[in-house]
Design a protein around this motif. Structure first.
Motif, PDB file in Angstrom:
ATOM      1  N   LEU A 163      16.773   0.591  -1.054  1.00 26.07           N
ATOM      2  CA  LEU A 163      16.276  -0.113  -2.233  1.00 26.07           C
ATOM      3  C   LEU A 163      15.166   0.687  -2.919  1.00 26.07           C
ATOM      4  N   ALA A 164      15.012   0.432  -4.211  1.00 25.56           N
ATOM      5  CA  ALA A 164      13.879   1.040  -4.923  1.00 25.56           C
ATOM      6  C   ALA A 164      12.603   0.313  -4.517  1.00 25.56           C
ATOM      7  N   ALA A 165      11.525   1.074  -4.318  1.00 22.28           N
ATOM      8  CA  ALA A 165      10.258   0.451  -3.927  1.00 22.28           C
ATOM      9  C   ALA A 165       9.094   1.216  -4.541  1.00 22.28           C
ATOM     10  N   GLU A 166       8.018   0.485  -4.789  1.00 23.09           N
ATOM     11  CA  GLU A 166       6.787   1.083  -5.328  1.00 23.09           C
ATOM     12  C   GLU A 166       5.613   0.510  -4.557  1.00 23.09           C
ATOM     13  N   SER A 167       4.469   1.190  -4.667  1.00 21.20           N
ATOM     14  CA  SER A 167       3.263   0.705  -3.995  1.00 21.20           C
ATOM     15  C   SER A 167       2.410  -0.069  -4.996  1.00 21.20           C
ATOM     16  N   CYS A 168       1.823  -1.178  -4.521  1.00 20.59           N
ATOM     17  CA  CYS A 168       0.914  -1.953  -5.376  1.00 20.59           C
ATOM     18  C   CYS A 168      -0.338  -1.147  -5.704  1.00 20.59           C
ATOM     19  N   GLU A 169      -0.585  -0.077  -4.936  1.00 21.76           N
ATOM     20  CA  GLU A 169      -1.802   0.712  -5.175  1.00 21.76           C
ATOM     21  C   GLU A 169      -1.626   1.718  -6.320  1.00 21.76           C
ATOM     22  N   GLN A 170      -0.383   1.904  -6.769  1.00 21.40           N
ATOM     23  CA  GLN A 170      -0.139   2.882  -7.835  1.00 21.40           C
ATOM     24  C   GLN A 170       0.187   2.165  -9.139  1.00 21.40           C
ATOM     25  N   ASN A 171      -0.166   2.845 -10.229  1.00 20.64           N
ATOM     26  CA  ASN A 171       0.248   2.295 -11.517  1.00 20.64           C
ATOM     27  C   ASN A 171       1.741   2.571 -11.710  1.00 20.64           C
ATOM     28  N   GLY A 172       2.350   1.923 -12.662  1.00 21.78           N
ATOM     29  CA  GLY A 172       3.775   2.137 -12.881  1.00 21.78           C
ATOM     30  C   GLY A 172       4.172   1.439 -14.157  1.00 21.78           C
ATOM     31  N   SER A 195       0.837  -1.207   0.000  1.00 23.15           N
ATOM     32  CA  SER A 195       0.000   0.000   0.000  1.00 23.15           C
ATOM     33  C   SER A 195       0.871   1.256   0.000  1.00 23.15           C
ATOM     34  N   ASP A 196       0.215   2.380  -0.274  1.00 19.85           N
ATOM     35  CA  ASP A 196       0.921   3.677  -0.227  1.00 19.85           C
ATOM     36  C   ASP A 196       1.449   3.921   1.185  1.00 19.85           C
ATOM     37  N   GLU A 197       0.648   3.475   2.174  1.00 19.49           N
ATOM     38  CA  GLU A 197       1.050   3.678   3.575  1.00 19.49           C
ATOM     39  C   GLU A 197       2.342   2.909   3.873  1.00 19.49           C
ATOM     40  N   ARG A 198       2.413   1.648   3.397  1.00 19.77           N
ATOM     41  CA  ARG A 198       3.638   0.850   3.618  1.00 19.77           C
ATOM     42  C   ARG A 198       4.828   1.508   2.921  1.00 19.77           C
ATOM     43  N   LEU A 199       4.542   2.079   1.736  1.00 15.31           N
ATOM     44  CA  LEU A 199       5.635   2.715   0.996  1.00 15.31           C
ATOM     45  C   LEU A 199       6.160   3.936   1.764  1.00 15.31           C
ATOM     46  N   SER A 200       5.247   4.723   2.362  1.00 19.53           N
ATOM     47  CA  SER A 200       5.745   5.882   3.137  1.00 19.53           C
ATOM     48  C   SER A 200       6.547   5.408   4.336  1.00 19.53           C
ATOM     49  N   GLN A 201       6.080   4.319   4.989  1.00 20.75           N
ATOM     50  CA  GLN A 201       6.835   3.807   6.155  1.00 20.75           C
ATOM     51  C   GLN A 201       8.228   3.334   5.714  1.00 20.75           C
ATOM     52  N   PHE A 202       8.273   2.699   4.551  1.00 21.90           N
ATOM     53  CA  PHE A 202       9.551   2.200   4.015  1.00 21.90           C
ATOM     54  C   PHE A 202      10.494   3.384   3.763  1.00 21.90           C
TER      55      PHE A 202
END
Ligand code: NAD
Ligand code: KPL
Length: 304
Positions: free
Chosen positions: A63-72, A37-44
């Motif tokens: 490390l590079a990280a993205e949220s499953c909630e966002q497109n990419g 989630s976006d929340e997990r990404l901010s915590q990361f």
């Protein structure tokens, strides 16, 4: 020099996913962690990355990280390291990003996820990997490489290339044209050890000191051996009993992953371990009363 290397996304930033991601970044394999989630990404991002203890000392790896909630950007190579029961919903959450015909490597215990994923996305090229590497997560976004092991990968025409790409640092991945055999052996090892340690709330080695548990352990193996002639996997179960007992002895102090899941109220992988064995046995008309009873006992526990 490394620009030709494929880009991997890792879905399931727990112990095994973070372990691979950490070695990948240190050995120039382009990799992105996919967080739920976006929340997990901010915590990361707040944590600054993964705090990895790979060879004794800890280092913070951004490390590079993205949220499953966002497109990419489209994902062509996916290493799936969620627990088995979380796999389908995790992959569904990024399905729009998964390129047509993407390679997905399932690096997990248990069996049955591949079939579920192919129902969702028949175009995917699903490979299996089996590992004896040991890792744990002392806290969110931390990983400890606790035991060196080996990893086998197979299941399609691209085994060799994928195994080479996922071999990073000491994590050596070997292509195995007979991966089904390795998967079944690992499945039976987990069927014999995991539910019993979870039910008796004991370490792996303590199964040997408990006559009732030991009798059940042999019963699990006896029932699995009845299936061998139906699987057309050659001598897949030869020496299996000895191998199970060796694993119990070599991991005597371990608290199995299923025991840990039960104790922390997380859903266990029982449906993909004993549950899978029982489903296949039923398809072949073979009764597995001991395994079935263990399955029912496990599923009756809180949170399961
Ligand atoms: P883990 O619980 O540490 O990691 C799983 C991760 O998946 C967690 O971080 C969780 O948040 C994440 N996840 C779950 N649902 C998600 C979703 N929808 N989207 C994004 N992320 C999601 O588990 P682990 O110990 O890393 O084990 C992974 C697999 O490897 C399991 O099948 C396990 O049995 C197997 N395995 C583990 C070890 C080990 O030493 N840890 C060794 C061999 C095999
Ligand atoms: O794979 C394991 C697990 O705990 O899931 C064993 C081999 C039983 C080691 O603990």
């Amino acid at each position: 020099m490394t620009s030709h290397r494929s880009h991997w996304h890792i879905l399931g930033a727990g112990a095994i996913g973070s372990l691979w991601a950490s070695y990948a970044v240190k050995h120039d394999l382009p990799t992105t962690l996919l967080l739920r989630s976006d929340e997990r990404l901010s915590q990361f991002k707040m944590a600054g990355g993964i705090l990895a203890t790979l060879a004794g000392s800890a280092e913070l790896l951004p490390l590079a990280a993205e949220s499953c909630e966002q497109n990419g950007p489209p994902i062509a190579r996916l290493l799936l390291t969620t627990k088995a029961p979380d796999s389908l919903s995790a992959v569904a959450s990024i399905s729009p990003r998964l390129a047509s015909g993407a390679c997905v490597v399932l690096l997990q215990n248990g069996l049955g996820v591949r079939e579920e994923l192919l129902k969702l996305r028949p175009d995917l090229q699903c490979y299996h990997a089996v590992t004896t590497e040991g890792a744990f997560r002392p806290a969110p976004f931390q990983v400890v490489h606790a035991g060196r092991g080996r990893t086998l990968l197979g299941g399609g025409s691209n085994d060799k290339a994928l195994a080479r790409e996922l071999s990073v640092g000491p994590l050596v991945v070997t292509p195995d044209p007979n991966i089904e055999q390795a998967l079944w052996r690992k499945l039976i090892i987990n069927c014999a050890i995991n539910p019993l340690t979870a039910l008796y709330r004991c370490r792996n080695g303590e199964l040997l000191d408990n006559p009732q548990a030991l009798q059940q352990l042999h019963g699990v193996i006896d029932e699995a051996l009845c299936l061998a002639p139906h699987l057309q996997l050659g001598d897949v179960f030869d020496g299996l009993r000895e191998q199970v007992l060796d694993v119990v002895a070599n991991t005597a102090l371990n608290r199995s992953s299923m025991l840990q899941d039960i104790e922390s109220g997380r859903r266990s992988e029982i449906d993909y371990i004993t549950g899978y064995l029982c489903r296949v046995a039923e398809q072949h008309g073979i009764a597995m009363p001991i395994n079935r009873q263990l399955l029912e006992q496990l599923k009756a526990l809180p949170g399961q």
